[in-house]
Scaffold this active site. Structure first.
Site, short mmCIF file in Angstrom:
data_model
loop_
_atom_site.label_atom_id
_atom_site.label_comp_id
_atom_site.label_asym_id
_atom_site.label_seq_id
_atom_site.Cartn_x
_atom_site.Cartn_y
_atom_site.Cartn_z
N THR A 14 -2.03 -26.64 47.19
CA THR A 14 -2.37 -27.47 47.82
C THR A 14 -3.39 -28.66 46.98
OG1 THR A 14 -4.26 -26.51 49.45
CG2 THR A 14 -1.75 -26.98 50.26
N ASP A 15 -4.18 -29.94 47.44
CA ASP A 15 -5.12 -30.58 46.89
C ASP A 15 -6.08 -30.50 47.28
OD1 ASP A 15 -4.51 -32.59 48.49
OD2 ASP A 15 -3.52 -33.13 47.29
N ALA A 16 -7.44 -31.46 46.96
CA ALA A 16 -8.85 -31.38 48.41
C ALA A 16 -8.08 -31.57 48.99
CB ALA A 16 -10.24 -32.12 47.22
N VAL A 19 -3.36 -31.32 51.06
CA VAL A 19 -1.64 -31.34 51.49
C VAL A 19 -1.01 -30.65 50.07
CG1 VAL A 19 -1.77 -32.87 53.46
CG2 VAL A 19 -1.41 -33.72 50.36
#
Length: 149
Positions: A14-16, A19
């Site tokens: 996931t990203d910041a 997601v």
């Protein structure tokens, strides 16, 4: 018939925003591709280490239909299609709880590892393509699912 691969989204995917990071979906799809090759009795070590032919990806596309989060259980349906004597395409349908959340495509070309010239697909890849081919009935089911979304 489609090959099915299951994957649980990890925090590292996931990203910041929490997601799945866009590039990681292709990594997950490639993992499904590798597992499908092994399931067809293709030796992965010889396939990826000093092979006489290679199958680089020359095109890719991903459509994100819904977000994917850490802990989501993905079902990836891999559908392969021969699109020429020397190339094939793989469509990946990424599904959570019977809802398609993403769709990816990778297009591969067969080249001689030494000369870097295109060549016809070898028998073992043609057999893999036959095992994991896109059938007309499946295409109709996919089309009807996409119309619902």
């Amino acid at each position: 018939m489609a090959f099915t691969y299951y994957y649980t989204v990890r925090f590292q995917d996931t990203d910041a925003a929490g997601v799945v990071y866009f590039a990681n979906i292709l990594r997950i799809c490639h993992e499904a591709y590798e597992v499908s090759l092994a399931a067809s009795s293709i030796n992965l070590k010889s396939f990826f280490t000093n092979p006489s032919v290679v199958f680089p990806i020359v095109h890719t596309n991903v459509d994100f239909l819904r977000p994917m989060y850490c802990g989501d259980n993905l079902m990836i349906s891999l559908l392969a299609e021969k699109i020429g004597l020397d190339k094939f395409e793989i469509t990946y349908e990424i599904i959570i709880d019977e809802v398609m959340v993403a769709k990816a495509i990778t297009r591969h070309v067969c080249i001689d590892a030494s000369s870097k010239m295109k060549q016809e697909l070898p028998d073992y890849i043609n057999n893999w393509l036959t095992t994991n081919h896109r059938d007309a009935e499946g295409a109709e089911r996919r089309k009807s699912r996409e119309e619902v979304m």
